[in-house]
Design a protein around this motif. Structure first.
Motif, short mmCIF file in Angstrom:
data_model
loop_
_atom_site.label_atom_id
_atom_site.label_comp_id
_atom_site.label_asym_id
_atom_site.label_seq_id
_atom_site.Cartn_x
_atom_site.Cartn_y
_atom_site.Cartn_z
N UNK A 130 35.00 15.45 66.27
CA UNK A 130 35.95 14.73 67.13
C UNK A 130 35.60 13.25 67.25
N UNK A 131 34.32 12.95 67.44
CA UNK A 131 33.90 11.55 67.60
C UNK A 131 34.17 10.75 66.33
N UNK A 132 33.80 11.31 65.19
CA UNK A 132 33.98 10.58 63.94
C UNK A 132 35.46 10.39 63.59
N UNK A 136 37.38 6.86 63.22
CA UNK A 136 38.11 6.59 61.99
C UNK A 136 39.57 6.24 62.26
N UNK A 137 40.25 7.06 63.06
CA UNK A 137 41.67 6.84 63.32
C UNK A 137 41.89 5.56 64.14
N UNK A 188 46.29 8.05 69.34
CA UNK A 188 45.37 8.69 68.39
C UNK A 188 44.98 10.12 68.76
N UNK A 189 45.29 10.55 70.01
CA UNK A 189 44.82 11.87 70.46
C UNK A 189 45.36 13.00 69.59
N UNK A 193 43.02 15.45 67.19
CA UNK A 193 42.84 16.87 67.54
C UNK A 193 43.37 17.77 66.44
N UNK A 194 44.55 17.45 65.91
CA UNK A 194 45.13 18.29 64.87
C UNK A 194 44.28 18.26 63.60
N UNK A 195 43.78 17.09 63.24
CA UNK A 195 42.93 16.99 62.05
C UNK A 195 41.61 17.73 62.26
N UNK A 196 41.04 17.61 63.46
CA UNK A 196 39.78 18.31 63.77
C UNK A 196 39.99 19.82 63.67
#
Length: 210
Positions: A130-132, A136-137, A188-189, A193-196
């Motif tokens: 999540x942090x990375x 990035x985003x 960016x949320x 979240x979806x990518x994670x």
């Protein structure tokens, strides 16, 4: 659980900028001792220490930054193209770390779920993803002084880029206001979240843990 992966992600981000710049002909970061993963070399008193600790202790939104790695575009073999790759290296490095963390998560769940250390590694891995992805985003937003502004610059005329760079301070203030009002998190949320979730589920599938 949050501060340590945040510091690691920031350091790797800045190191990646310096490493690519050095490879493309600019030794500035290396000569100034910034081509290192040592957090002390990249720490900014406000952005790396004070704000993150305040966020952790008060429950305020987590926000911070590291000292930008200095890059002299004039030393690059092709300044415009070179700055594109130098800028891309930062968020690219965070995506790479997120992928590694996701695979660590999948391996731990698949092969070591009953071990005593498994829970800590699983939680650390999810947090690291999540942090990375957040870093990035956020940095890929096409606004100066973020990396996204420098990445997007390769597609714009030089005179337009110059005007945008002249207003970096204004853009920085707008970004801060967006963060304070929650607008930045809104932007960016969802993709973070979806990518994670996609990466973590994908890792579980790869290692047969689903």
């Amino acid at each position: 659980m949050f501060l340590i992966p945040f510091l690691l992600a920031l350091c790797f981000h800045e190191y990646a900028h310096g490493w690519v710049a050095n490879k493309l002909g600019d030794p500035t970061a290396r000569m100034l001792g910034r081509l290192t993963l040592n957090p002390v070399a990249h720490a900014d008193m406000l952005g790396t220490i004070i704000l993150p600790i305040l966020a952790i202790t008060t429950g305020a939104p987590f926000f911070g930054w590291a000292k930008p790695v200095p890059v002299n575009a004039d030393n690059l073999k092709n300044p415009k193209v070179g700055m594109f790759w130098v800028a891309l290296a930062g968020p690219g490095s965070n995506i790479l770390l997120a992928i590694i963390a996701a695979f660590t998560f999948g391996i731990t769940v698949r092969f070591f779920e009953t071990a005593t250390f498994a829970k800590a590694i699983i939680e650390f891995s999810k947090t690291f993803v999540l942090i990375n992805l957040s870093l990035a985003f956020f940095n890929l937003l096409p606004i100066h002084p973020l990396d996204g502004g420098k990445i997007f610059a390769i597609f714009l005329p030089d005179r337009v880029n110059q005007k945008l760079e002249e207003h970096q301070t204004t853009f920085s203030i707008l970004l801060l206001l967006l963060f304070m009002t929650g607008g930045l998190a809104t932007v960016i949320y969802t993709p973070v979240v979806q990518t994670a979730q996609f990466m973590l589920r994908g890792s579980l599938s790869v290692f047969g843990a689903l």
